[in-house]
Write a protein that holds these residues in place. Structure first.
Motif, PDB file in Angstrom:
ATOM      1  N   UNK A 171      12.650  -5.559  -1.615  1.00  0.00           N
ATOM      2  CA  UNK A 171      11.309  -5.225  -2.088  1.00  0.00           C
ATOM      3  C   UNK A 171      10.723  -6.434  -2.802  1.00  0.00           C
ATOM      4  N   UNK A 172       9.473  -6.734  -2.506  1.00  0.00           N
ATOM      5  CA  UNK A 172       8.801  -7.884  -3.119  1.00  0.00           C
ATOM      6  C   UNK A 172       7.659  -7.399  -4.000  1.00  0.00           C
ATOM      7  N   UNK A 173       7.921  -7.131  -5.269  1.00  0.00           N
ATOM      8  CA  UNK A 173       6.868  -6.652  -6.171  1.00  0.00           C
ATOM      9  C   UNK A 173       5.898  -7.764  -6.544  1.00  0.00           C
ATOM     10  N   UNK A 174       4.665  -7.372  -6.827  1.00  0.00           N
ATOM     11  CA  UNK A 174       3.631  -8.317  -7.231  1.00  0.00           C
ATOM     12  C   UNK A 174       3.006  -7.854  -8.544  1.00  0.00           C
ATOM     13  N   UNK A 175       2.599  -8.817  -9.363  1.00  0.00           N
ATOM     14  CA  UNK A 175       1.951  -8.499 -10.636  1.00  0.00           C
ATOM     15  C   UNK A 175       0.445  -8.483 -10.434  1.00  0.00           C
ATOM     16  N   UNK A 178      -3.004  -7.831 -15.931  1.00  0.00           N
ATOM     17  CA  UNK A 178      -1.852  -8.501 -16.484  1.00  0.00           C
ATOM     18  C   UNK A 178      -0.711  -7.501 -16.695  1.00  0.00           C
ATOM     19  N   UNK A 179      -1.001  -6.222 -16.485  1.00  0.00           N
ATOM     20  CA  UNK A 179      -0.010  -5.244 -16.939  1.00  0.00           C
ATOM     21  C   UNK A 179       0.423  -4.229 -15.892  1.00  0.00           C
ATOM     22  N   UNK A 180       0.162  -4.493 -14.623  1.00  0.00           N
ATOM     23  CA  UNK A 180       0.596  -3.580 -13.571  1.00  0.00           C
ATOM     24  C   UNK A 180       1.477  -4.314 -12.566  1.00  0.00           C
ATOM     25  N   UNK A 185       0.856  -2.686  -2.029  1.00  0.00           N
ATOM     26  CA  UNK A 185      -0.482  -2.277  -2.462  1.00  0.00           C
ATOM     27  C   UNK A 185      -0.492  -0.961  -3.251  1.00  0.00           C
ATOM     28  N   UNK A 186       0.670  -0.505  -3.692  1.00  0.00           N
ATOM     29  CA  UNK A 186       0.730   0.716  -4.492  1.00  0.00           C
ATOM     30  C   UNK A 186       1.334   0.413  -5.867  1.00  0.00           C
ATOM     31  N   UNK A 214       7.764   3.961 -11.672  1.00  0.00           N
ATOM     32  CA  UNK A 214       7.949   5.009 -10.689  1.00  0.00           C
ATOM     33  C   UNK A 214       9.193   4.660  -9.867  1.00  0.00           C
ATOM     34  N   UNK A 215      10.192   5.544  -9.921  1.00  0.00           N
ATOM     35  CA  UNK A 215      11.450   5.241  -9.212  1.00  0.00           C
ATOM     36  C   UNK A 215      11.581   5.978  -7.891  1.00  0.00           C
TER      37      UNK A 215
END
Length: 215
Positions: A171-175, A178-180, A185-186, A214-215
């Motif tokens: 999984x490649x999360x993106x910031x 500044x706080x999400x 895209x979710x 969210x897990x």
């Protein structure tokens, strides 16, 4: 370390594999009755522990219930003070009062559900049971209020690194400044930092970093 912590630590390290009461007793250096009492205490605290006849006790691989002992076992040596609860109003609000009462830096409140979760600008943060983990961390940094933005950005980076590590890089999360934190895209994480500032010198008395994932 308490017997309950040692029992859970061993079960965590062998998740899905049954270990006999005798085996646990020998490894910890206590009686089998002490092991049984520890198992029952852990179950009462919400830890799901299964038992196989003539095989022993084990934690199901699919279970992810929160417990202080389970988290401590996975963290290993840590300076954090864990306060794990099932349902709270808001982890940030609870920790805010604990900070005023003198809780040390590194105190962490963790919950599986919030009834009054908080978002930015007074918004509500949806925090239902069974779908997320909600964490608030107390910091006491010696910095000016205007520098506190770095706390939120650091937390966002830490969350991304944790997601990457837990997912094995799948999984490649993106910031989203500044706080999400977003995945595909979710939104999967919201961060809310609340601080108390000294009016005399403009230095932070403490900061509370709230992280809802969210897990």
């Amino acid at each position: 370390m308490k017997t309950t912590q040692r029992v859970l630590e061993i079960l965590e390290q062998n998740r899905g594999k049954a270990i006999s009461g005798e085996g646990l007793a020998n490894e910890i250096g206590v009686s089998r009755n002490a092991v049984w009492k520890a198992i029952e205490e852990l179950r009462r605290s919400g830890v799901v522990i299964h038992a196989k006849t003539k095989k022993g006790y084990f934690l199901p691989e699919s279970d992810s219930s929160l417990s202080k002992e389970g988290i401590s076992a996975l963290l290993g040596k840590s300076r954090l003070t864990l306060d794990v609860r099932h349902t709270v109003t808001s982890t940030n609000d609870i920790l805010k009062q604990l900070a005023i009462d003198g809780a040390p830096e590194g105190y962490v409140v963790i919950a599986a559900a919030q009834t009054a979760g908080k978002g930015r600008l007074g918004r509500k943060f949806y925090s239902p049971d069974g779908s997320g983990v909600y964490i608030s961390l107390l910091l006491r940094p010696k910095m000016k209020a205007e520098d506190s933005l770095f706390i939120t950005t650091s937390a966002a980076v830490a969350v991304c690194r944790a997601i990457d590590r837990v997912s094995g890089g799948r999984i490649s999360p993106k910031i989203k400044w500044v706080n999400d934190v977003y995945v595909n895209q979710k939104k999967v994480c919201g961060i809310l930092t609340e601080a108390s500032v000294s009016f005399e010198n403009g230095i932070l008395d403490h900061a509370i970093v709230g992280i809802g994932i969210n897990i």
